[in-house]
Design a protein around this motif. Structure first.
Motif, short mmCIF file in Angstrom:
data_model
loop_
_atom_site.label_atom_id
_atom_site.label_comp_id
_atom_site.label_asym_id
_atom_site.label_seq_id
_atom_site.Cartn_x
_atom_site.Cartn_y
_atom_site.Cartn_z
N VAL A 151 0.87 -1.18 0.00
CA VAL A 151 0.00 0.00 0.00
C VAL A 151 0.90 1.23 0.00
O VAL A 151 1.75 1.36 0.88
N PRO A 152 0.74 2.13 -0.97
CA PRO A 152 1.55 3.36 -0.97
C PRO A 152 1.37 4.12 0.35
O PRO A 152 0.29 4.14 0.93
N SER A 153 2.44 4.78 0.80
CA SER A 153 2.43 5.42 2.12
C SER A 153 1.34 6.47 2.26
O SER A 153 0.71 6.57 3.31
N PHE A 154 1.06 7.25 1.20
CA PHE A 154 0.02 8.27 1.32
C PHE A 154 -1.36 7.62 1.51
O PHE A 154 -2.20 8.16 2.22
N LEU A 155 -1.58 6.46 0.92
CA LEU A 155 -2.84 5.74 1.13
C LEU A 155 -2.87 5.11 2.52
O LEU A 155 -3.93 5.07 3.16
N ALA A 156 -1.73 4.62 2.98
CA ALA A 156 -1.67 3.99 4.30
C ALA A 156 -2.07 4.98 5.39
O ALA A 156 -2.83 4.65 6.30
N VAL A 157 -1.58 6.21 5.31
CA VAL A 157 -1.94 7.23 6.31
C VAL A 157 -3.44 7.51 6.25
O VAL A 157 -4.10 7.63 7.28
N GLY A 158 -4.00 7.59 5.06
CA GLY A 158 -5.45 7.80 4.91
C GLY A 158 -6.26 6.67 5.52
O GLY A 158 -7.29 6.90 6.16
N ILE A 159 -5.81 5.45 5.32
CA ILE A 159 -6.49 4.28 5.90
C ILE A 159 -6.46 4.36 7.42
O ILE A 159 -7.47 4.12 8.08
N VAL A 160 -5.31 4.73 7.98
CA VAL A 160 -5.19 4.86 9.43
C VAL A 160 -6.13 5.95 9.96
O VAL A 160 -6.83 5.76 10.95
N LYS A 161 -6.19 7.08 9.29
CA LYS A 161 -7.05 8.17 9.74
C LYS A 161 -8.53 7.77 9.70
O LYS A 161 -9.28 8.08 10.62
N ARG A 162 -8.95 7.07 8.65
CA ARG A 162 -10.35 6.58 8.60
C ARG A 162 -10.62 5.61 9.74
O ARG A 162 -11.68 5.63 10.36
N SER A 163 -9.64 4.75 10.03
CA SER A 163 -9.79 3.81 11.14
C SER A 163 -9.92 4.55 12.47
O SER A 163 -10.73 4.18 13.32
N PHE A 164 -9.11 5.61 12.66
CA PHE A 164 -9.21 6.40 13.89
C PHE A 164 -10.57 7.07 14.01
O PHE A 164 -11.15 7.12 15.10
N ASN A 165 -11.10 7.61 12.91
CA ASN A 165 -12.43 8.23 12.96
C ASN A 165 -13.49 7.21 13.35
O ASN A 165 -14.38 7.51 14.14
N ARG A 166 -13.40 6.01 12.80
CA ARG A 166 -14.33 4.94 13.17
C ARG A 166 -14.18 4.59 14.64
O ARG A 166 -15.17 4.45 15.37
N SER A 167 -12.94 4.46 15.10
CA SER A 167 -12.69 4.15 16.52
C SER A 167 -13.24 5.24 17.42
O SER A 167 -13.81 4.95 18.48
N ASP A 168 -13.07 6.51 17.04
CA ASP A 168 -13.62 7.62 17.83
C ASP A 168 -15.14 7.49 17.98
O ASP A 168 -15.68 7.67 19.08
N ARG A 169 -15.83 7.16 16.88
CA ARG A 169 -17.30 6.99 16.95
C ARG A 169 -17.66 5.84 17.89
O ARG A 169 -18.58 5.95 18.71
N GLU A 170 -16.93 4.73 17.77
CA GLU A 170 -17.21 3.57 18.64
C GLU A 170 -16.89 3.90 20.10
O GLU A 170 -17.64 3.51 21.00
#
Length: 190
Positions: free
Chosen positions: A155-174
């Motif tokens: 996974v290209p690094s710029f996409l990897a950071v985006g994936i992590v940020k989406r995961s954090f947003n999901r975790s924040d909601r949970e």
């Protein structure tokens, strides 16, 4: 008390550019560094009550259903904060659902309430995530400053950071949904 902060907002981020040769993760994949900060809408004490729930494998699966199973492998010395016990260090093996498929992972924590909650996640394919969160009280909740590094295989690094940020947003909601349930449960038990 309401924890609803309206529509999910992305954490603000500032990219840190390091030479790839300086940062290499498990398996030789380059790590992409990132930083974020946001105000989490819980007081510092409430946030650490929530983080305490994350140290318990059963409650972790209740908070974040994508965690399918887990077991603590090792815990270090215990530190007390507001009557709750936290391991200063913890290693756990977990199975987490990623992209609809189960994936094994090893989580290593460093916990220093009330200021720091850091962890590293390593996957068998060499992918890894390192997170170091620092906390301080602020108006409207707790200021969370995150320094991280991520390397996802193929996974290209710029996409990897985006994936992590989406995961954090999901975790924040949970996390917020679980915190609301904790408050309702405490109010009923009074």
């Amino acid at each position: 008390m309401s924890f609803d902060r309206g529509p999910t907002r992305d954490r603000r981020s500032k990219a840190i550019h390091l030479p790839r040769s300086l940062k290499v993760g498990f398996g030789g994949f380059p790590l992409k560094a990132f930083q974020m900060e946001d105000v989490f809408p819980l007081s510092l004490d409430e946030l650490w009550n929530l983080l305490h729930a994350h140290v318990d494998e059963g409650r972790l699966r209740e908070i974040h259903p994508r965690f399918l199973s887990g077991q603590s492998i090792r815990e270090g010395d215990i530190v007390e904060f507001h009557g709750l016990s936290y391991p200063r260090e913890k290693v756990a093996e977990r199975v987490i659902r990623i992209g609809g498929r189960p994936s094994k992972s090893t989580w290593t924590y460093r916990i220093e309430p009330p200021t720091r909650y850091a962890y590293e996640v390593v996957f068998p394919n060499g992918s890894m995530l390192r997170i170091d969160n620092s906390y301080s009280s602020t108006e409207g909740g707790t200021l969370v400053k995150t320094s991280g590094e991520v390397s996802l295989k193929q996974v290209p690094s710029f996409l990897a950071v985006g994936i992590v940020k989406r995961s954090f947003n999901r975790s924040d909601r949970e996390d917020l949904a679980f915190a609301r349930r904790m408050v309702r449960s405490n109010e009923r038990s009074r």
